[in-house]
Design a protein around this motif. Structure first.
Motif, PDB file in Angstrom:
ATOM      1  N   GLY A  43       0.967  -1.347   0.007  1.00 43.82           N
ATOM      2  CA  GLY A  43      -0.116   0.345  -0.142  1.00 43.82           C
ATOM      3  C   GLY A  43       0.916   1.411  -0.014  1.00 43.82           C
ATOM      4  O   GLY A  43       0.337   2.600  -1.176  1.00 43.82           O
ATOM      5  N   VAL A  44       1.443   0.831   0.326  1.00 42.96           N
ATOM      6  CA  VAL A  44       2.745   2.415   1.002  1.00 42.96           C
ATOM      7  C   VAL A  44       3.095   2.415  -0.083  1.00 42.96           C
ATOM      8  O   VAL A  44       3.217   3.498  -1.278  1.00 42.96           O
ATOM      9  N   LEU A  45       4.244   1.313  -1.433  1.00 41.99           N
ATOM     10  CA  LEU A  45       4.419   1.478  -2.367  1.00 41.99           C
ATOM     11  C   LEU A  45       3.646   1.882  -3.638  1.00 41.99           C
ATOM     12  O   LEU A  45       4.189   2.851  -4.687  1.00 41.99           O
ATOM     13  N   ALA A  46       2.594   1.787  -3.702  1.00 43.82           N
ATOM     14  CA  ALA A  46       1.375   2.185  -4.520  1.00 43.82           C
ATOM     15  C   ALA A  46       1.318   3.620  -3.957  1.00 43.82           C
ATOM     16  O   ALA A  46       1.057   4.167  -5.160  1.00 43.82           O
ATOM     17  N   ALA A  47       1.034   4.038  -3.372  1.00 44.22           N
ATOM     18  CA  ALA A  47       0.842   5.314  -2.835  1.00 44.22           C
ATOM     19  C   ALA A  47       1.817   6.188  -3.413  1.00 44.22           C
ATOM     20  O   ALA A  47       1.856   7.340  -3.751  1.00 44.22           O
ATOM     21  N   ALA A  48       3.042   5.636  -3.365  1.00 48.10           N
ATOM     22  CA  ALA A  48       3.658   6.626  -4.209  1.00 48.10           C
ATOM     23  C   ALA A  48       3.987   6.747  -5.270  1.00 48.10           C
ATOM     24  O   ALA A  48       4.634   7.464  -5.775  1.00 48.10           O
ATOM     25  N   ASP A  49       3.699   5.241  -6.088  1.00 46.70           N
ATOM     26  CA  ASP A  49       3.874   5.292  -7.213  1.00 46.70           C
ATOM     27  C   ASP A  49       3.212   5.876  -8.193  1.00 46.70           C
ATOM     28  O   ASP A  49       2.884   7.018  -8.509  1.00 46.70           O
ATOM     29  N   ALA A  50       1.783   5.739  -6.955  1.00 46.32           N
ATOM     30  CA  ALA A  50       0.749   7.062  -7.921  1.00 46.32           C
ATOM     31  C   ALA A  50       0.565   8.256  -7.260  1.00 46.32           C
ATOM     32  O   ALA A  50       0.519   9.530  -8.625  1.00 46.32           O
ATOM     33  N   ALA A  51       1.574   8.478  -6.234  1.00 44.48           N
ATOM     34  CA  ALA A  51       2.144  10.152  -6.132  1.00 44.48           C
ATOM     35  C   ALA A  51       2.938  10.506  -7.107  1.00 44.48           C
ATOM     36  O   ALA A  51       3.221  11.760  -7.698  1.00 44.48           O
ATOM     37  N   ALA A  52       3.851   9.660  -7.794  1.00 47.78           N
ATOM     38  CA  ALA A  52       4.474  10.480  -8.317  1.00 47.78           C
ATOM     39  C   ALA A  52       4.287  10.628 -10.026  1.00 47.78           C
ATOM     40  O   ALA A  52       5.140  11.349 -10.674  1.00 47.78           O
ATOM     41  N   ALA A  53       3.699   9.360  -9.901  1.00 47.23           N
ATOM     42  CA  ALA A  53       2.457   9.461 -11.667  1.00 47.23           C
ATOM     43  C   ALA A  53       2.257  10.895 -11.336  1.00 47.23           C
ATOM     44  O   ALA A  53       1.344  11.646 -12.865  1.00 47.23           O
ATOM     45  N   ALA A  54       1.352  11.337 -10.420  1.00 50.72           N
ATOM     46  CA  ALA A  54       0.439  12.748 -10.811  1.00 50.72           C
ATOM     47  C   ALA A  54       1.320  13.711 -10.751  1.00 50.72           C
ATOM     48  O   ALA A  54       1.254  14.880 -10.286  1.00 50.72           O
ATOM     49  N   LEU A  55       2.840  13.758 -10.153  1.00 51.28           N
ATOM     50  CA  LEU A  55       3.084  14.970 -10.677  1.00 51.28           C
ATOM     51  C   LEU A  55       3.168  15.891 -11.705  1.00 51.28           C
ATOM     52  O   LEU A  55       3.730  15.278 -12.866  1.00 51.28           O
TER      53      LEU A  55
END
Length: 168
Positions: A43-55
């Protein structure tokens, strides 16, 4: 307490410090922090991926600002500098003189073309692979290169976040 439980319980200031060492884009750190608590590591890593994709591109550039040129040794005793040295050590950091000179030239050409440092996920790559990628990417148009840079930054941030979780 598991690493994720520790991550969830970190004071906001400490969490921001750890996350900014992974990726120097405050929007990324804020997006992850806002999703706490996490049930598990995935979940932490998925949130990080999603946050990176939204930059946005400006936020990606913020993240790039903390990265040294490939082949240059990051200075300082920060966690981020140590990670950068480790990521490059087996590849560009140990290049022979000819390859070092070629990397310097490729970095210069890349920065002139795109206006920012050449970023690549260096872990596990040889110096010749990095040099070949730099030369190849010089042929990209702006849109294609921005997509690659954002993906490389996401991968680096993910690796570093895994290191944070491993250390908790």
């Amino acid at each position: 307490m598991t690493a994720v439980e520790t991550f969830n319980a970190l004071p906001a200031e400490r969490l921001a410090e750890l996350l900014s060492a992974c990726l120097a884009a405050p929007a990324w750190s804020a997006a992850i922090a806002a999703k706490r608590p996490f049930a598990d590591r995935a979940g932490v890593l998925a949130a990080a991926d999603a946050a990176a994709a939204a930059l946005t591109w400006d936020e990606v550039l913020q993240g790039l600002s903390a990265h040294p040129r490939i082949g240059e040794r990051a200075t300082g005793d920060s966690r981020e500098a140590a990670w950068s040295r480790a990521e490059q050590s087996a590849a560009a950091g140990s290049a022979d003189d000819e390859t070092k000179a070629a990397l310097i030239a490729a970095n210069r050409a890349y920065e002139e073309r795109f206006g920012h440092v050449f970023l690549i996920f260096a872990s596990g790559r040889s110096q010749s692979e990095i040099l070949a990628a730099a030369r190849e990417r010089l042929a990209n148009d702006e849109a294609a290169e921005r997509a690659i840079v954002a993906e490389e930054l996401r991968r680096i941030a993910g690796l570093r976040l895994e290191r944070v979780l491993d250390a908790l």
